[in-house]
Design an enzyme around this catalytic site. Sequence first.
Site, mmCIF file in Angstrom:
data_model
loop_
_atom_site.group_PDB
_atom_site.id
_atom_site.type_symbol
_atom_site.label_atom_id
_atom_site.label_comp_id
_atom_site.label_asym_id
_atom_site.label_seq_id
_atom_site.Cartn_x
_atom_site.Cartn_y
_atom_site.Cartn_z
ATOM 1 N N MET A 30 -23.138 8.346 32.948
ATOM 2 C CA MET A 30 -24.451 8.972 33.152
ATOM 3 C C MET A 30 -25.076 8.445 34.450
ATOM 4 O O MET A 30 -26.276 8.560 34.664
ATOM 5 C CB MET A 30 -25.368 8.699 31.959
ATOM 6 C CG MET A 30 -24.821 9.324 30.668
ATOM 7 S SD MET A 30 -26.061 9.714 29.454
ATOM 8 C CE MET A 30 -26.751 8.113 29.143
ATOM 9 N N ALA A 35 -21.753 -3.018 37.564
ATOM 10 C CA ALA A 35 -20.404 -3.600 37.557
ATOM 11 C C ALA A 35 -19.598 -3.176 36.324
ATOM 12 O O ALA A 35 -18.370 -3.080 36.378
ATOM 13 C CB ALA A 35 -20.502 -5.118 37.625
ATOM 14 N N HIS A 37 -19.526 -0.193 34.944
ATOM 15 C CA HIS A 37 -18.882 1.089 35.250
ATOM 16 C C HIS A 37 -17.709 0.894 36.206
ATOM 17 O O HIS A 37 -16.656 1.520 36.054
ATOM 18 C CB HIS A 37 -19.875 2.047 35.908
ATOM 19 C CG HIS A 37 -21.002 2.463 35.026
ATOM 20 N ND1 HIS A 37 -22.277 1.985 35.174
ATOM 21 C CD2 HIS A 37 -21.046 3.329 33.993
ATOM 22 C CE1 HIS A 37 -23.065 2.530 34.274
ATOM 23 N NE2 HIS A 37 -22.345 3.353 33.538
ATOM 24 N N SER A 188 -27.432 0.055 31.836
ATOM 25 C CA SER A 188 -28.528 0.589 32.662
ATOM 26 C C SER A 188 -29.871 0.319 31.994
ATOM 27 O O SER A 188 -30.889 0.174 32.666
ATOM 28 C CB SER A 188 -28.347 2.087 32.854
ATOM 29 O OG SER A 188 -27.110 2.328 33.473
HETATM 30 O O1 PAF Z 1 -21.378 6.241 27.660
HETATM 31 C C1 PAF Z 1 -21.995 7.075 28.346
HETATM 32 O O2 PAF Z 1 -22.448 6.794 29.452
HETATM 33 C C2 PAF Z 1 -22.198 8.477 27.821
HETATM 34 O O3 PAF Z 1 -22.426 8.474 26.456
HETATM 35 C C3 PAF Z 1 -21.055 9.449 28.189
HETATM 36 C C4 PAF Z 1 -19.739 9.027 27.545
HETATM 37 C C5 PAF Z 1 -20.894 9.502 29.695
HETATM 38 C C6 PAF Z 1 -21.384 10.858 27.683
HETATM 39 O O4 PAF Z 1 -22.557 11.350 28.248
#
Ligand code: PAF
Length: 282
Positions: A30, A35, A37, A188
């Site tokens: 999203m 870090a 991600h 986040s």
């Molecule tokens: O984990 C997340 O950031 C969200 O739930 C996802 C998997 C991107 C779905 O919107």
Amino acid sequence: MRTLTAIAEVRAQVRLWRHSGKRVIFVPTMGNLHAGHLSLIEAARAHGDHFVASIFVNPMQFGPNEDFAHYPRTPERDARMLREAGCDLMFMPDVAEMYPHGEQRATRVEVPGLSSILCGEFRPGHFEGVTTVVAKLFHIVEPDAAVFGEKDFQQLTIIRRMASELCMPVRIIAAPTVRDADGLAMSSRNQYLTDEERARAPVIYRTLQVAARRLSAGDQDHAGIERAGIRALESEGLRPDYFSVRCADDLAPAQADARRLVVLSAARLGKARLIDNIQVTR
Ligand code: PAF
């Protein structure tokens, strides 16, 4: 790195890669990357040749009183971080591209049972929003594999179940939780904490560790471990939604002699709702 907003363009690019025999790995996010991600992209690297990340704040997974409008959006910074991490394609659709008939009337994917326990009990409809958007993203990107963080352990379990039951040809790869030095799992939503709250937040991980140590030592009093966890969180001023010992495979309440366990917790602190978990094998 290409940045695309249209589904048709993503499909065309990924199909070109796949027709030339390349493996495509997908990391859905999203945005507002940190870090944690980047570690998902790192985990992806071992499994494929081309990397696709999506950035989409999915309205369907937010409840009416949740933070959809205020969820941090930092697209330029995200693009820079993805490029530096070696991502080949960033897919950043708008809401109309993902839900052309409106989000309320969209076709939905639901994993019953697993979606209504733990976080699902406190966030009704949340996991239906997650499985719907992830199913759509899988159909759009058609990856060989997709990476999800273990921090969202229930989400990971639900997505595995969905992919398996809907015979989706996507391998689900789990990436370990990334933590700040004091143990707080990166998220986040940690930005919502004041300095004073941020200093108290690591109690979640510490409390999970205490529970994990008891379980590893053979303690089978799961109810007692859960009660102690709730008390420890409350004593630091957190408002826990749950602190629960579950079977790691299907999140069912764990039998006394179960071997693969996970302790999961969600707790509110100020404006933030924090989640974390630890897996235990004994
Ligand atoms: O984990 C997340 O950031 C969200 O739930 C996802 C998997 C991107 C779905 O919107």
